[in-house]
Motif scaffolding. Structure first.
Motif, mmCIF file in Angstrom:
data_model
loop_
_atom_site.group_PDB
_atom_site.id
_atom_site.type_symbol
_atom_site.label_atom_id
_atom_site.label_comp_id
_atom_site.label_asym_id
_atom_site.label_seq_id
_atom_site.Cartn_x
_atom_site.Cartn_y
_atom_site.Cartn_z
ATOM 1 N N TRP A 175 0.759 -1.094 0.039
ATOM 2 C CA TRP A 175 -0.098 -0.083 -0.044
ATOM 3 C C TRP A 175 1.049 1.393 0.086
ATOM 4 N N ALA A 176 1.895 1.356 0.878
ATOM 5 C CA ALA A 176 2.584 2.509 1.022
ATOM 6 C C ALA A 176 3.490 2.684 -0.367
ATOM 7 N N LEU A 177 4.138 1.794 -1.080
ATOM 8 C CA LEU A 177 4.720 1.548 -2.191
ATOM 9 C C LEU A 177 3.794 2.052 -3.475
ATOM 10 N N ARG A 178 2.547 1.603 -3.363
ATOM 11 C CA ARG A 178 1.397 2.111 -4.315
ATOM 12 C C ARG A 178 1.435 3.485 -4.206
ATOM 13 N N LYS A 179 1.271 4.117 -3.007
ATOM 14 C CA LYS A 179 0.956 5.371 -2.769
ATOM 15 C C LYS A 179 2.110 6.211 -3.106
ATOM 16 N N GLY A 180 3.425 5.553 -3.575
ATOM 17 C CA GLY A 180 4.469 6.632 -3.786
ATOM 18 C C GLY A 180 5.483 6.853 -2.775
ATOM 19 N N VAL A 181 5.376 6.166 -1.579
ATOM 20 C CA VAL A 181 6.488 6.331 -0.606
ATOM 21 C C VAL A 181 7.551 5.631 -0.972
ATOM 22 N N ASN A 182 8.642 6.589 -0.910
ATOM 23 C CA ASN A 182 10.006 5.997 -1.468
ATOM 24 C C ASN A 182 10.371 4.789 -0.582
ATOM 25 N N ILE A 183 10.938 3.732 -1.412
ATOM 26 C CA ILE A 183 11.388 2.432 -0.774
ATOM 27 C C ILE A 183 12.088 2.345 0.384
ATOM 28 N N GLU A 184 13.195 3.317 0.422
ATOM 29 C CA GLU A 184 14.117 3.342 1.475
ATOM 30 C C GLU A 184 13.269 3.992 2.735
ATOM 31 N N VAL A 185 12.258 4.687 2.535
ATOM 32 C CA VAL A 185 11.272 5.041 3.844
ATOM 33 C C VAL A 185 10.562 4.095 4.016
ATOM 34 N N VAL A 186 10.018 3.150 3.157
ATOM 35 C CA VAL A 186 9.150 1.962 3.570
ATOM 36 C C VAL A 186 9.960 0.884 4.146
ATOM 37 N N SER A 187 11.099 0.971 3.944
ATOM 38 C CA SER A 187 12.103 0.002 4.649
ATOM 39 C C SER A 187 12.254 0.579 5.838
ATOM 40 N N LYS A 188 12.289 1.888 6.346
ATOM 41 C CA LYS A 188 12.431 2.249 7.782
ATOM 42 C C LYS A 188 10.961 2.157 8.579
ATOM 43 N N MET A 189 9.969 2.098 7.836
ATOM 44 C CA MET A 189 8.706 1.975 8.307
ATOM 45 C C MET A 189 8.521 0.600 8.793
ATOM 46 N N LEU A 190 8.922 -0.299 8.221
ATOM 47 C CA LEU A 190 8.901 -1.776 8.394
ATOM 48 C C LEU A 190 10.002 -2.378 9.328
#
Length: 242
Positions: free
Chosen positions: A200-215
């Protein structure tokens, strides 16, 4: 197949050789990242190649000398936003409601079950007017600091900021029935909530490095698996246009 025509490798039966089959495979790899998709193109083309061999148009079957790996689809399973919202909208009671709420909480936080169950009121902090869940992942011991999104906040308040409301095993049993009730033909598990958040985050355009931090991933290569899954979807979309 359109892909065979686009390759411009096979203008006559004389062109159907092991060399051109390998070149065709290289072109497919330039176009697609998903090995099962690539194997599917070869599988369809191979039918015609074998017929040409059986009818004497070519002397040998080049696929006897070229082996194409079937490959495996990425095993990550997740829900689309629409599927997630369908589950969220279900009217449920008792253990079914607890299981659904825990799953939806995972969808809006990206946390695994063990981390969700460990949340206590002491893990909630407020900084500059924004609410966070702060903790350390049970699996990897990686620290995380998660913004409490509105949907997650509703559930935290509903359960008095203590999310150890039902066991993982019981939740997973209930989620099978919940998926059926929502008309979703997927093997729904608690961990799919984490996967659903990531995609969902990636689809919304969140940068992959940021998603990595989120997870709270220790290595970004783990997060890249989600990006690969979404790319497979894109590949399948192109398949429908060929």
């Amino acid at each position: 197949a359109r892909a065979v025509q686009d390759s411009k490798l096979f203008k006559s039966f004389d062109d159907v050789t092991a060399f051109t089959i390998r070149r065709f495979d290289e072109l497919l790899h330039e176009r697609f990242t998903n090995q099962p998709t690539i194997h599917g193109y070869h599988k369809r083309f191979k039918v015609y190649v074998i017929k040409a061999y059986q009818n004497g148009y070519i002397k040998t079957n080049p696929y006897d000398a070229v082996k194409i790996a079937r490959g495996k689809s990425t095993s990550i399973k997740y829900l689309t936003e629409e599927e997630r919202d369908r589950i969220e909208a279900l009217e449920l009671t008792n253990g079914m409601e607890l299981s659904r709420d825990l799953f939806i909480f995972a969808c809006y936080t990206g946390l695994a079950y063990s981390d969700i169950a460990a949340i206590t009121p002491a893990d909630i902090v407020i900084e500059d007017g924004r609410e966070y869940i702060v903790g350390s992942r049970q699996k990897t011991d990686s620290d995380y600091k998660i913004v409490v999104l509105p949907k997650a906040k509703e559930l935290l308040e509903k359960y008095n900021y203590t999310m150890n409301i039902i066991s993982n095993q019981k939740a997973n049993v209930s989620l099978k029935a919940i998926a059926h009730m929502a008309g979703i033909k997927k093997n729904l598990t608690m961990h799919m909530g984490r996967h659903t958040f990531a995609t969902w985050a990636l689809r919304k355009g969140v940068n992959i490095e940021v998603v990595s931090k989120m997870l709270a991933h220790a290595d970004i290569s783990t997060t890249q698996i989600y990006a690969k899954v979404l790319q497979e979807e894109v590949d399948k979309g192109y398949d429908k246009l060929l």
